[in-house]
Design an enzyme around this catalytic site. Structure first.
Site, PDB file in Angstrom:
ATOM      1  N   ASP A 158       0.863  -1.183   0.000  1.00 32.13           N
ATOM      2  CA  ASP A 158       0.000   0.000   0.000  1.00 32.13           C
ATOM      3  C   ASP A 158       0.898   1.232   0.000  1.00 32.13           C
ATOM      4  O   ASP A 158       1.931   1.258   0.680  1.00 32.13           O
ATOM      5  CB  ASP A 158      -0.882  -0.024   1.251  1.00 32.13           C
ATOM      6  CG  ASP A 158      -1.920   1.088   1.254  1.00 32.13           C
ATOM      7  OD1 ASP A 158      -3.084   0.787   0.982  1.00 32.13           O
ATOM      8  OD2 ASP A 158      -1.550   2.245   1.546  1.00 32.13           O
ATOM      9  N   GLU A 188      -5.214   2.441  -3.409  1.00 33.27           N
ATOM     10  CA  GLU A 188      -3.756   2.379  -3.545  1.00 33.27           C
ATOM     11  C   GLU A 188      -3.193   1.075  -2.976  1.00 33.27           C
ATOM     12  O   GLU A 188      -2.016   0.991  -2.629  1.00 33.27           O
ATOM     13  CB  GLU A 188      -3.101   3.576  -2.854  1.00 33.27           C
ATOM     14  CG  GLU A 188      -3.296   3.655  -1.354  1.00 33.27           C
ATOM     15  CD  GLU A 188      -4.561   4.405  -0.930  1.00 33.27           C
ATOM     16  OE1 GLU A 188      -4.598   4.879   0.214  1.00 33.27           O
ATOM     17  OE2 GLU A 188      -5.504   4.508  -1.750  1.00 33.27           O
ATOM     18  N   ASP A 234      -3.301   9.565  -9.856  1.00 33.45           N
ATOM     19  CA  ASP A 234      -3.454   8.444 -10.786  1.00 33.45           C
ATOM     20  C   ASP A 234      -2.145   8.161 -11.520  1.00 33.45           C
ATOM     21  O   ASP A 234      -1.772   6.997 -11.730  1.00 33.45           O
ATOM     22  CB  ASP A 234      -4.553   8.742 -11.800  1.00 33.45           C
ATOM     23  CG  ASP A 234      -5.949   8.684 -11.187  1.00 33.45           C
ATOM     24  OD1 ASP A 234      -6.076   8.170 -10.053  1.00 33.45           O
ATOM     25  OD2 ASP A 234      -6.907   9.158 -11.830  1.00 33.45           O
ATOM     26  N   ASN A 275      -2.813  13.074  -3.181  1.00 36.79           N
ATOM     27  CA  ASN A 275      -4.034  13.524  -3.861  1.00 36.79           C
ATOM     28  C   ASN A 275      -4.438  14.924  -3.403  1.00 36.79           C
ATOM     29  O   ASN A 275      -4.843  15.770  -4.223  1.00 36.79           O
ATOM     30  CB  ASN A 275      -5.182  12.543  -3.590  1.00 36.79           C
ATOM     31  CG  ASN A 275      -5.129  11.320  -4.482  1.00 36.79           C
ATOM     32  OD1 ASN A 275      -4.598  11.369  -5.584  1.00 36.79           O
ATOM     33  ND2 ASN A 275      -5.680  10.213  -3.998  1.00 36.79           N
TER      34      ASN A 275
END
Length: 308
Positions: A189, A232, A206, A197
């Site tokens: 992760d 993620e 992304d 973000n």
């Protein structure tokens, strides 16, 4: 009386032959006759229209001028063998041809062996244009491949999606159980991905996911299988790999990611990974064990690998 009868038979034969020639010339499908050397002896209007040549441009020329260069030798040999053989009909075949403008078409050709006025064999060939049908088949094939891709792949990263990935994991577990081979998995992760973000926007986020998973794929073996579980979080299946080898592999992954910089923003990223090995005697789900190990890696500060 005999002479008169023969004359009637000859007139009937001549009329039948003339009618046959008229049928060939006016037929809506392309028809040609080639001599024993493979040169055009007759071409009808539909044949000329399809290829874009006049009758005068074709008569006396070798039929292979219409064939794609890669197929010319093979089809010339086939023509010669058919002319020399005993069969009165050749097998239907599909091939690519080129018209006068150089455009490629796909046709179905079917040939018959006939006899010329000189008693020597000729090849009578019928052609049917199937270019549009082939193009439609190709579009349908591409559409089906696209649907299959969407059903099994994550649209953002191109990796297996959760459903396809877990199905593959089940298959690998069964294979490991049957043959007694080692099987390890890792769940990793991205650390503090929400901050990426929030700082740079979801578009850049992304891009980070795409670039990170591409780097992971380059770092792992080609036989390892990477998939996106969601967000993620990602899963890696490592067939025939024991716990220690899986741990070393994921340490290389963590190091490669920490050393890289991602997107035009040169973003620093780290990951936390949990490793687990499949063992029939352990009833707890291998995914749960890897997931628990991954969260312990996060609690320890991230950018590390923990073995279940």
């Amino acid at each position: 009386m005999i002479d008169k009868g023969l004359d009637n038979i000859y007139q009937l034969f001549t009329r039948t032959r003339r009618n046959t020639e008229n049928i060939i010339k006016t037929a809506p499908v392309g028809i040609c006759i080639t001599d024993p050397d493979g040169c055009f002896e007759m071409v009808n209007a539909a044949y000329c229209h399809f290829y874009g040549y006049s009758e005068e441009e074709l008569l006396g020329k070798h039929f292979s001028m219409m064939i794609a260069p890669a197929d010319r030798d093979a089809l010339t040999r086939r023509h010669d063998e058919f002319i020399k053989g005993d069969s009165i009909q050749d097998f239907r075949q599909e091939c690519e041809v080129r018209d006068k403008q150089g455009d490629v078409h796909t046709i179905i050709a079917e040939a018959a062996r006939i006899e010329g006025d000189d008693g020597r064999p000729r090849q009578l060939t019928f052609i049917v244009d199937i270019t549009e049908r082939k193009q439609l088949e190709e579009r349908l094939k591409q559409a089906n491949e696209r649907l299959d891709h969407l059903a099994h792949r994550d649209e953002l990263t191109g990796l297996f999606n959760r459903r396809a990935g877990l199905q593959r994991l089940g298959e690998e577990e069964q294979r490991s159980k049957r043959y007694g081979n080692a099987l390890s998995i890792a769940i990793f992760d991205l650390d503090s991905f929400k901050a990426i973000n929030d700082t740079y926007g979801h578009g850049i986020g992304d891009d980070v996911l795409r670039e990170v998973t591409a780097l992971v794929g380059q770092t792992l073996r080609s036989t390892d299988i990477q998939m996106r579980l969601g967000g993620e979080e990602f899963l890696i299946i490592m067939p025939e790999v024991d716990t220690q080898a899986a741990e070393r592999a994921m340490e290389r992954v963590c190091e490669a990611i920490a050393d890289a910089r991602f997107t035009c923003q040169q973003i620093h990223v780290t990951v936390s990974a949990g490793v687990a090995c499949y063992a029939e005697t352990i009833h707890r789900c291998i995914l749960d064990r890897a997931d628990g190990a991954m969260y312990r890696a996060k609690e320890a500060g991230g950018n590390r690998v923990v073995v279940a």
